[in-house]
Design an enzyme around this catalytic site. Structure first.
Site, PDB file in Angstrom:
ATOM      1  N   CYS A 120       0.826  -1.206   0.000  1.00 24.16           N
ATOM      2  CA  CYS A 120       0.000   0.000   0.000  1.00 24.16           C
ATOM      3  C   CYS A 120       0.862   1.258   0.000  1.00 24.16           C
ATOM      4  O   CYS A 120       0.535   2.258  -0.643  1.00 24.16           O
ATOM      5  CB  CYS A 120      -0.914   0.010   1.225  1.00 24.16           C
ATOM      6  SG  CYS A 120      -2.240  -1.206   1.194  1.00 24.16           S
ATOM      7  N   CYS A 227      -5.699   1.287   4.178  1.00 27.54           N
ATOM      8  CA  CYS A 227      -4.609   1.150   3.220  1.00 27.54           C
ATOM      9  C   CYS A 227      -3.380   1.954   3.606  1.00 27.54           C
ATOM     10  O   CYS A 227      -2.297   1.713   3.094  1.00 27.54           O
ATOM     11  CB  CYS A 227      -5.073   1.587   1.834  1.00 27.54           C
ATOM     12  SG  CYS A 227      -5.545   3.316   1.756  1.00 27.54           S
TER      13      CYS A 227
END
Length: 416
Positions: A120, A227
């Protein structure tokens, strides 16, 4: 000139638009001199089309930033192209990590299988931080009904140290979203009908069963729930960093949608100069007893900047084989190297060292920035060594803003 006090600006704007509806907040705020340069960040996900449609009516030339992680569902990419072509938005920018960034940490595209945080970070967090560096505010789709910290959400909120967030839909209910889509005949994301109420990257998103939390399909089976763009200083929000000097990104037009821009960063660093060096006066130190040299590296700890002291017994490159970590458990200090801020493998090495029972000091060296300090502390890193030039660009107060990592550790909060 914009008021540098974000709290004051947010309070002024909230008072000005307190009795306005979402559409009016968006329309009037975009031209308000107290807001500055604004972009909308959109995932082109399940509910994104509402704000995109509002923006296309109110101010179609406002930049729209879409992060293509290159691991999205094909349906998301098709939906993004459909919406970009259908709505009269004239500045849709597709943001991606550079090929060099991906090649450095995820050359075979399997990083998500072993280190989702690092994946991420390189594919989403860093490209978005870079893309937002030229804006004073950004528009979000956050709403009070989503709960948690959002229950008291206002239309405008400060995002220290540089930006404001604009939340036009703060007071909307779930049924308002549905009604707006129906009344304006807006297309739905095709995956919603197939059981995906929250849509991220394909490898890390699964369908949600009736009665499950809408986000339970994200990183299913792990403690991860966000994320990374929603964590600053451990808080579940997205915040900026003081941008490092970067050349202007290249913007290319991509057929068949003439107004769709693809932004790919140029990763060359500017040449070193005396202007980038730090003077002693630039340092905010936790202690005045030891004053570091102007060009000396600095140690960042929870109480501020410190002069460099001590030498690690071992220095672990980011590609260290995890199976060899047990050989270093008797070292008094271990340095974990971060060759680039997009390379998150050092976080994994530090976490594994702590899981193996390592009790000594772990120092991060290399290219970490202030926004990554809370993550470093949560995985067991004790201090971060940064060069003088970075300490000048990101002074101690920016690092201290991320030093409340214990109180806002999201996993502890989720566990109650």
């Amino acid at each position: 000139m914009l008021d540098a006090n974000l709290d004051s600006r947010a309070a002024t704007l909230n008072a000005r638009y307190r009795n306005h509806a979402a559409v009016q907040v968006l329309r009037h705020a975009l031209s308000d001199p107290d807001l500055g340069r604004v972009a909308l960040v959109s995932s082109f996900g399940a509910e994104s089309v509402v704000l995109l449609h509002m923006l296309s009516v109110a101010s179609p030339d406002t930049p729209v930033l879409f992060i293509d992680t290159e691991m999205l569902f094909p349906e998301t990419l098709d939906y993004q192209r459909e919406i970009a072509a259908r709505l009269p938005l004239t500045d849709v920018r597709v943001i991606r990590a550079s090929e060099d960034e991906i090649a450095a940490v995820d050359p075979d595209g399997t990083l998500h299988q072993r280190d989702t945080d690092s994946c991420c970070n390189v594919r989403k967090v860093v490209p978005l931080e870079r893309a937002l560096s030229g804006f004073d505010a950004w528009i979000t789709g956050r709403k009070r009904f989503q709960g948690g910290e959002r229950k008291q959400l206002e239309f405008f909120e400060p995002e220290p140290p540089f930006r404001l967030r604009v939340n036009p839909l703060a007071h909307w209910r779930p049924e308002d979203i549905i009604d707006y889509m129906d009344e304006n005949a807006l297309p739905r994301h095709p995956l919603v009908a197939r059981g995906y109420p929250s849509i991220g990257c394909a490898p890390c998103t699964s369908p949600v069963k009736p009665g499950e939390d809408p986000r339970s399909g994200r990183w299913r089976g792990s403690a991860k729930t966000e994320c990374g763009i929603h964590f600053i200083g451990g808080r579940i929000v997205r915040g900026p960093v003081a941008p490092e000097p970067q050349p202007e990104p290249e913007v290319a037009r991509v057929a068949p949608v003439a107004h769709l821009h693809v932004v790919t960063p140029v990763m060359e660093r500017p040449a070193a100069s005396k202007d980038n060096e730090m003077t002693t006066a630039d340092l905010t130190q936790a202690s005045t007893s030891a004053v570091p040299q102007a060009d000396a590296p600095v140690l960042v700890r929870d109480d501020g900047f410190h002069p460099l002291e001590g030498q690690p017994d071992v220095s672990l490159p980011s590609d260290t084989d995890p199976d060899t970590l047990a050989d270093h458990l008797n070292a008094a200090m271990i340095a974990v190297e971060f060759p680039a801020m997009t390379d998150g493998r050092g976080f994994t090495l530090a976490r594994l060292l702590r899981e193996l029972g390592y009790k000594g000091r772990i120092r991060a060296t290399g290219s970490l920035i202030a926004d990554q300090y809370a993550m470093a502390r949560r995985v067991g890193i004790d201090e971060v060594q940064i060069p003088a030039a970075l300490a000048r660009r990101q002074p101690a107060d920016q690092w201290l803003a991320r030093a409340d990592w214990r109180e806002w550790d999201h996993r502890s909060r989720l566990a109650g």
